[in-house]
Design an enzyme around this catalytic site. Structure first.
Site, PDB file in Angstrom:
ATOM      1  N   CYS A  67       0.933  -1.229   0.235  1.00 46.39           N
ATOM      2  CA  CYS A  67      -0.059  -0.032  -0.047  1.00 46.39           C
ATOM      3  C   CYS A  67       0.875   1.335   0.035  1.00 46.39           C
ATOM      4  O   CYS A  67       1.841   1.228   0.704  1.00 46.39           O
ATOM      5  CB  CYS A  67      -0.801  -0.129   1.154  1.00 46.39           C
ATOM      6  N   CYS A  70       0.880   4.841   3.206  1.00 45.33           N
ATOM      7  CA  CYS A  70       1.925   5.513   4.493  1.00 45.33           C
ATOM      8  C   CYS A  70       3.417   5.414   3.868  1.00 45.33           C
ATOM      9  O   CYS A  70       3.650   4.360   3.206  1.00 45.33           O
ATOM     10  CB  CYS A  70       1.669   4.637   5.622  1.00 45.33           C
ATOM     11  N   CYS A 144      -6.029  -2.066   7.598  1.00 37.94           N
ATOM     12  CA  CYS A 144      -5.527  -0.667   7.542  1.00 37.94           C
ATOM     13  C   CYS A 144      -5.507  -0.268   9.199  1.00 37.94           C
ATOM     14  O   CYS A 144      -6.374  -0.129   9.867  1.00 37.94           O
ATOM     15  CB  CYS A 144      -6.250   0.238   6.730  1.00 37.94           C
ATOM     16  N   GLN A 244     -10.560  18.418   8.673  1.00 40.91           N
ATOM     17  CA  GLN A 244      -9.467  17.893   9.324  1.00 40.91           C
ATOM     18  C   GLN A 244      -9.524  16.388   9.430  1.00 40.91           C
ATOM     19  O   GLN A 244     -10.409  15.952   9.692  1.00 40.91           O
ATOM     20  CB  GLN A 244      -8.998  18.530  10.752  1.00 40.91           C
ATOM     21  N   PHE A 271     -10.022  32.164   5.585  1.00 38.03           N
ATOM     22  CA  PHE A 271     -10.369  30.873   4.846  1.00 38.03           C
ATOM     23  C   PHE A 271     -10.978  29.657   6.038  1.00 38.03           C
ATOM     24  O   PHE A 271     -10.383  28.882   6.266  1.00 38.03           O
ATOM     25  CB  PHE A 271      -8.764  30.116   4.505  1.00 38.03           C
ATOM     26  N   GLU A 291     -14.646  33.055   3.695  1.00 40.39           N
ATOM     27  CA  GLU A 291     -14.311  31.920   2.650  1.00 40.39           C
ATOM     28  C   GLU A 291     -14.890  32.110   1.566  1.00 40.39           C
ATOM     29  O   GLU A 291     -15.814  32.844   1.301  1.00 40.39           O
ATOM     30  CB  GLU A 291     -15.056  30.656   3.518  1.00 40.39           C
ATOM     31  N   ASP A 339      -5.791  30.317   7.815  1.00 42.46           N
ATOM     32  CA  ASP A 339      -5.580  28.634   7.233  1.00 42.46           C
ATOM     33  C   ASP A 339      -5.988  28.483   5.872  1.00 42.46           C
ATOM     34  O   ASP A 339      -6.648  27.856   5.472  1.00 42.46           O
ATOM     35  CB  ASP A 339      -6.586  27.876   8.161  1.00 42.46           C
ATOM     36  N   CYS A 365      -0.545  23.729   6.226  1.00 46.58           N
ATOM     37  CA  CYS A 365      -0.039  22.322   5.833  1.00 46.58           C
ATOM     38  C   CYS A 365       1.008  22.239   5.082  1.00 46.58           C
ATOM     39  O   CYS A 365       1.154  21.128   4.352  1.00 46.58           O
ATOM     40  CB  CYS A 365      -1.312  21.545   5.312  1.00 46.58           C
TER      41      CYS A 365
END
Length: 409
Positions: A67, A70, A144, A244, A271, A291, A339, A365
């Site tokens: 997979c 990850c 998983c 999130q 945002f 937004e 954000d 992020c």
């Protein structure tokens, strides 16, 4: 060829140096490891680890080899924490910045409440999972260790949806979000809707307890409200709206935002999405949420109006990339939350830098675009006080963070 891994790249690949070939990339390795393999361009094919790192661990998931969901399950939690902190430090250093880094917060295993899965019909049934490493093939993931149990429990229903509305010639994308009303499912790439397929899909939604099914942008079944909770408020997001990835990650980010802002009378949330920060913050202060997506601002506004005992929440639909809030529009606010998406928000950050706002909680992020935008704030008199790194996407290369900026001049 035998190489020694010097560091990890931003995609989680080990990087070695060869005097003749330059950087050599070796997936699944760690710094300090001696690795043997066959040169294949700038990669080492069929790598065999001769000397393992003390930070190497047995991957906790049996699907780790096949997979691609990850990238760093072979590394200890302590190593991943250090590495992600160092990635943020390096991004800041590239812009000539430094900051105190708070203790990293990591989401636990089996906590992903939102995921986008790939699916395809086959001769023998249906494949659902994540793509394999550097592959278009789909790896099945019944055990998983990343997904929340509620998403894995939805797999029989998801397979039924693919059987009814998928084809062997095309891959489907299934976005699944756990809500109070059941899994909220948004499908793209399915067969065109007709009356028979609509009826089949509606029956499957009822039979498998999905809250809502959206098919290539059209809501075809609504069994229950796909509601989420932010603070005291209940929000029904538009299909596919940003959320999130884990409840624990969201809580860590919110805690850091609150810590960064401190006591404020009125803040602007830039945002704002569907109100991840706006609604909890409004328990203690007035919030103006901005937004660009009208469906998300409508969902936030409805939630705000239906939640008692909150401070005033005002909502504005506005494209902050094309029309950032100007310094005079920011004057009423003592604090700000920003954000933006991964690309950052250069234009809006420039306006914030020219404002009189006393404290900014910056959520990101992407450490690289965050560091770029941070330089604009520091250049105009803000102090980068501290950074909280959040490992919300466990065992991946993704990094979330919250930073506190304080107006000094």
């Amino acid at each position: 060829m035998i190489v020694t891994i010097e560091r990890l790249g931003h995609l989680g690949h080990g990087i070695a140096r060869n005097p003749d070939l330059g950087p050599i990339y070796v997936p699944g390795t760690l710094p300090g490891e001696v690795v043997e393999g066959r040169p294949d361009g700038d990669r080492l094919a069929d790598p065999k680890i001769i000397t393992p790192s003390p930070d190497r661990v047995k991957p906790p998931c049996r699907h780790a080899r096949t997979c691609g969901g990850c990238q760093v399950q072979h590394a200890s939690d302590a190593f991943v924490a250090r590495w992600k902190q160092d990635v943020v430090r390096a991004a800041l250093a590239s812009q000539g910045l430094t900051a105190a880094l708070l203790t990293l917060q990591t989401s636990p295993p089996k906590s992903r409440r939102r995921a986008t899965l790939s699916a395809r019909r086959t001769k023998s049934g249906v494949l659902i999972g994540f793509h394999g490493r550097a592959s278009d093939s789909i790896a099945e993931i019944p055990d998983c260790q990343l997904l929340a149990p509620g998403i894995l429990a939805a797999f029989p229903g998801l397979k039924a949806l693919v059987t009814a509305g998928g084809s062997r010639s095309a891959e489907l994308s299934l976005q699944v979000t756990l809500t109070r009303g059941g899994p909220d499912v948004s499908v793209t790439g399915g067969k065109p809707l007709d009356s028979a397929l609509r009826m089949d899909l509606a029956r499957l939604v009822e039979a498998h307890g999905f809250s809502r099914l959206t098919w290539d942008g059209e809501t075809v079944a609504l069994r229950d409200r796909p509601a989420l909770t932010f603070g005291r408020a209940s929000v029904v997001p538009p299909a596919g709206a940003f959320l999130q990835a884990t409840a624990e990650g969201e809580a860590a980010l919110l805690h850091a935002v609150r810590q960064a802002l401190g006591p404020q009378k009125r803040v602007v949330d830039l945002f704002s999405g569907i109100g991840t920060f706006t609604l909890p913050l409004a328990a203690a202060m007035e919030v103006h949420a901005v937004e660009g997506d009208a469906a998300m601002t409508q969902a936030l506004d409805l939630a705000a109006r239906n939640t008692p005992d909150l401070h005033r929440i005002s909502v504005e639909t506005r494209d902050l990339f094309r029309r950032p809030l100007e310094p005079d529009e920011l004057k009423p606010f003592t604090g700000a939350v920003i954000d933006p998406p991964r690309a950052g928000a250069e234009a809006q950050t420039d306006r914030l830098a020219a404002s009189t706002i006393s404290v900014i909680a910056a959520v990101s992020c992407n450490p690289v675009t965050f560091a770029r935008d941070a330089t604009a704030l520091v250049a105009k008199g803000y102090l980068l006080d501290w950074v909280q790194v959040v490992d919300q996407f466990r065992w991946s290369t993704h990094i979330e963070l919250v930073a506190r900026f304080v107006r000094m001049t």
